[in-house]
Design an enzyme around this catalytic site. Sequence first.
Site, short mmCIF file in Angstrom:
data_model
loop_
_atom_site.label_atom_id
_atom_site.label_comp_id
_atom_site.label_asym_id
_atom_site.label_seq_id
_atom_site.Cartn_x
_atom_site.Cartn_y
_atom_site.Cartn_z
N SER A 145 0.86 -1.20 0.00
CA SER A 145 0.00 0.00 0.00
C SER A 145 0.89 1.24 0.00
CB SER A 145 -0.85 -0.01 1.27
OG SER A 145 -1.46 1.24 1.50
N TYR A 158 -3.58 -0.62 9.89
CA TYR A 158 -3.38 -0.82 8.45
C TYR A 158 -1.96 -0.38 8.07
CZ TYR A 158 -4.51 -0.80 3.43
OH TYR A 158 -4.54 -1.05 2.08
P1 NAD Z 1 -11.81 -4.89 -1.38
O1 NAD Z 1 -12.33 -4.59 -0.03
O2 NAD Z 1 -12.68 -4.71 -2.57
O3 NAD Z 1 -11.20 -6.37 -1.40
C1 NAD Z 1 -10.62 -7.00 -0.30
C2 NAD Z 1 -10.65 -8.48 -0.54
O4 NAD Z 1 -10.18 -9.16 0.63
C3 NAD Z 1 -12.07 -8.98 -0.77
O5 NAD Z 1 -12.05 -9.96 -1.77
C4 NAD Z 1 -12.45 -9.56 0.56
O6 NAD Z 1 -13.44 -10.56 0.47
C5 NAD Z 1 -11.11 -10.14 0.99
N1 NAD Z 1 -11.11 -10.42 2.42
C6 NAD Z 1 -11.10 -9.53 3.44
N2 NAD Z 1 -11.18 -10.19 4.61
C7 NAD Z 1 -11.23 -11.51 4.31
C8 NAD Z 1 -11.33 -12.69 5.10
N3 NAD Z 1 -11.41 -12.66 6.45
N4 NAD Z 1 -11.38 -13.88 4.48
C9 NAD Z 1 -11.32 -13.94 3.13
N5 NAD Z 1 -11.22 -12.86 2.33
C10 NAD Z 1 -11.19 -11.66 2.93
O7 NAD Z 1 -10.54 -3.98 -1.52
P2 NAD Z 1 -9.38 -3.90 -2.62
O8 NAD Z 1 -9.11 -2.46 -2.76
O9 NAD Z 1 -9.64 -4.71 -3.82
O10 NAD Z 1 -8.18 -4.50 -1.75
C11 NAD Z 1 -7.34 -5.54 -2.17
C12 NAD Z 1 -5.99 -5.37 -1.52
O11 NAD Z 1 -5.39 -4.17 -2.00
C13 NAD Z 1 -6.03 -5.25 -0.01
O12 NAD Z 1 -4.92 -5.92 0.56
C14 NAD Z 1 -5.89 -3.75 0.21
O13 NAD Z 1 -5.36 -3.43 1.46
C15 NAD Z 1 -4.95 -3.40 -0.92
N6 NAD Z 1 -4.93 -2.00 -1.30
C16 NAD Z 1 -6.03 -1.37 -1.79
C17 NAD Z 1 -5.94 -0.03 -2.13
C18 NAD Z 1 -7.11 0.73 -2.68
O14 NAD Z 1 -6.97 1.94 -2.86
N7 NAD Z 1 -8.23 0.13 -2.98
C19 NAD Z 1 -4.76 0.65 -1.97
C20 NAD Z 1 -3.65 -0.02 -1.47
C21 NAD Z 1 -3.75 -1.34 -1.14
#
Ligand code: NAD
Length: 253
Positions: A145, A158
């Site tokens: 991130s 986080y």
């Molecule tokens: P999102 O919330 O759409 O997806 C998160 C995913 O993690 C989902 O598929 C959810 O079901 C899964 N998940 C969470 N807890 C879980 C559990 N207990 N068991 C099984 N699955 C679980 O968000 P996203 O933005 O697609 O995030 C994906 C990754 O990218 C994450 O690690 C997030 O921290 C990282 N990220 C996102 C951003 C952003 O701006 N969206 C930025 C930096 C990093």
Amino acid sequence: MILDMFSLKGKVAVVTGANTGLGQGMCVALAQAGADVVGVARRDCDETSKLVEENGARFLQIKADLSSMEPIEQIIKETVEHFGHMDILVNNAGIIKRNDAIDYTEEEWDSVVFINQKFTFFLCQAAAKQFIAQKSGGKIINIASMLSYQGGIRVPSYTASKSAVLGLTRAMANEWAQYNINVNGIAPGYMATNNTEALRNDDGRNEEILSRIPAKRWGTPQDMAGAVVYLASAASDYVSGFTLAVDGGWLAR
Ligand code: NAD
């Protein structure tokens, strides 16, 4: 030829959090590059399954809640039973809990650090054991991130966990490069997914964020495609322990 180095034909990729957002986008990209995909998720992955299969790849769903250590063995076992081998792991599942640091609770700390950091490490370990047993090498890609580099606001657990993902990616890469296992990370910038819905719905924060992104837009799951295929493929065989930002220039600013 250089483009052949990016091909994932014959490879099997496991992606956690595959049902939505960046995880779904990366499943589709890996399928388009030729890999069969194992999607790990708490919820149904019907949409992801359809998108992967439309791109000519096979899809296996493993339903698992990653808030305990229990599914780790199952993920590797089911993948290998179904496809015969495993070549790529994308640790994408992650959560975020917002609260002022002064009021932050132990639950908010533990739940986020567990899935983003502890589960990620032990799933990497299980995948590396499989790669070593197969004598095949392998590719591990951890989703970090901007808060692997910066402090953030109201998200202390986080920030802690994503900073750990960057450090652990280096630490594991140092130990496993000798087995032809590449451990690298991708640090997404501000991407339009469920994870950032609250920020995007807050007009003030949305404006503040957009005005600081040189590309002047939120990223999308498709923006992850090039980076994940590169780090999953032979094109990155000598890249080890590095976390690549896909951030529209946020960190450069
Ligand atoms: P999102 O919330 O759409 O997806 C998160 C995913 O993690 C989902 O598929 C959810 O079901 C899964 N998940 C969470 N807890 C879980 C559990 N207990 N068991 C099984 N699955 C679980 O968000 P996203 O933005 O697609 O995030 C994906 C990754 O990218 C994450 O690690 C997030 O921290 C990282 N990220 C996102 C951003 C952003 O701006 N969206 C930025 C930096 C990093």
